[in-house]
Design an enzyme around this catalytic site. Structure first.
Site, PDB file in Angstrom:
ATOM      1  CG  HIS A  39      -2.121  -0.910   1.031  1.00  0.00           C
ATOM      2  ND1 HIS A  39      -3.110  -0.690   0.097  1.00  0.00           N
ATOM      3  CD2 HIS A  39      -2.459  -2.066   1.678  1.00  0.00           C
ATOM      4  CE1 HIS A  39      -4.011  -1.650   0.168  1.00  0.00           C
ATOM      5  NE2 HIS A  39      -3.639  -2.506   1.121  1.00  0.00           N
ATOM      6  CG  ASP A  99      -2.574   5.039  -2.711  1.00  0.00           C
ATOM      7  OD1 ASP A  99      -1.739   4.188  -3.063  1.00  0.00           O
ATOM      8  OD2 ASP A  99      -3.436   4.805  -1.841  1.00  0.00           O
TER       9      ASP A  99
END
Length: 384
Positions: A128, A158
């Site tokens: 992540h 992200d």
């Protein structure tokens, strides 16, 4: 006027936040972004809270069904961009890899957005944002002195290093296609993007001009680049780096004649000056400090919550937030264009809301569409 990407068609297979955000950037600026959903949903399900889904259409396809894969390939024959965010090899196993698609449309730009990239020892591993910026070296640099590294939400890996950089890569590949006439694969890895964002500070690191975390000019080490709590529990941001702004700031906090505060760049004084500055800001409310600095060019502004920000006079006048015609306050499209501005045109679609429409535009007859829906290869959103 339509956005600058009007006429560009994107088939978006991505599902986690970075890919849909990249697709939103393209849709905001006029691209026809068609989201591929796993299945259909009711027309009112989640659509008004899904900001990154705004301005898109949706087709629901069961990609485990060969007929659905063929439908995707037929749609891609008329597309400019494919966007996907699966682990390496997934699209190939579905029959939708770069070679499969290029055989049907050699002009298509094939964008692959992942954390670790398409190659390398971590390419197939889970991760992540926090992991990508950790391995990139960026996370280590963020945080206060003598404290653990502080994840800056998931904005760096992200969104900035992932979705935004992927969208930039897509537009660059489209621009190059005007010369070559050919599409290409864009390998957008979040770990690459995070490292790239660190380029400016990397110069200081490699020149041994960057010290331990929380002791430097831009990482809250300096008293004039910090966030301070006010008497009412609010916060003020201070970024008075240049001497002219620092002088204005000293005037605002009443320290113009203080000998210690005059030593702006004496790093040995910073810890003590931070303590003194914190005590000063605790003497007034956030609004009182905001009023004091409203007429001073001191790079000192209130820290607004996400719910407060839209109503701030600057944001309100600039229209940095919009409702998009459906009652959800959200960030406006960016950047701004003088002739072909972007726009928020529709809320996020329900899953499969445009299935029949997209299939028809790809050349499917009503009978063929009915058969795909009957077999479950494709699904149409239910009404109500």
């Amino acid at each position: 006027m339509p956005g600058p990407l009007q006429g560009i068609k994107v088939l978006d297979f991505s599902r986690l936040a970075p890919g849909p955000y990249g697709g939103m950037l393209l849709a905001d600026l006029g691209a026809d972004v068609i989201r591929v959903d796993r299945g259909a949903s009711g027309a009112d399900v989640s659509r008004f809270g899904d900001i990154v889904g705004r301005g898109k259409r949706s087709i629901a396809l069961d990609l485990k069904n060969p007929d659905a894969v063929e439908a995707a390939l037929r749609i891609l024959e008329g597309c400019d961009v494919l966007l996907e965010g699966f682990r390496p090899g997934v699209m190939e196993r579905l029959g939708l890899g770069p070679d499969d698609v290029a055989a049907r449309n050699p002009r298509l730009v094939y964008a692959r957005l992942t954390g670790w990239g398409q190659e390398g020892p971590l390419a197939l591993r889970a991760g992540h944002d926090i992991n990508y910026i950790a391995v990139s070296g960026v996370l280590h640099a963020i945080g206060r002195r003598d404290e653990n590294p502080l994840p800056p939400l998931n904005l760096i890996g992200d969104f900035a290093g992932g979705g935004l950089l992927c969208a930039f890569g897509i537009v660059c590949a489209l621009l190059e296609r005007q010369t070559s006439g050919k599409g290409q694969v864009v390998d957008a890895a979040m770990v690459d993007g995070a490292m790239n964002l660190f380029s400016f500070l990397a110069s200081a690191v490699h020149a041994n001009m960057w010290g331990p975390r929380g002791t430097n000019l831009l990482d809250t080490g300096a008293h004039f680049y910090e966030v301070y709590e006010t008497s009412d529990g609010g916060y003020m941001s201070v970024g008075a780096i240049e001497p002219q702004f620092y002088a204005e700031w000293l005037d605002g906090i009443g320290m113009t004649d203080d000998e210690q505060f005059k030593k702006q760049h004496d790093a040995a004084q910073w810890p003590e000056l931070k303590k003194r500055t914190a005590e000063i800001f605790k003497t007034k409310t956030r609004d009182e400090w905001d009023t004091i600095f409203a007429t001073r060019d001191a790079c000192t502004y209130p820290v607004l919550s996400p719910k407060e920000a839209p109503a701030h006079p600057y944001n309100a006048e600039r229209k940095t937030h919009v409702e998009g015609g459906f009652g959800v306050v959200q960030p406006a499209p960016a950047p701004r264009f003088s002739r072909t501005p972007g726009a928020v045109t529709e809320p996020a679609p329900a899953g499969g809301e445009h299935t029949a429409e997209v299939l028809s535009q790809a050349g499917y007859s009503d009978g063929e569409i009915a058969k795909l829906l009957e077999t479950g290869a494709a699904q149409q959103a239910t009404e109500g």
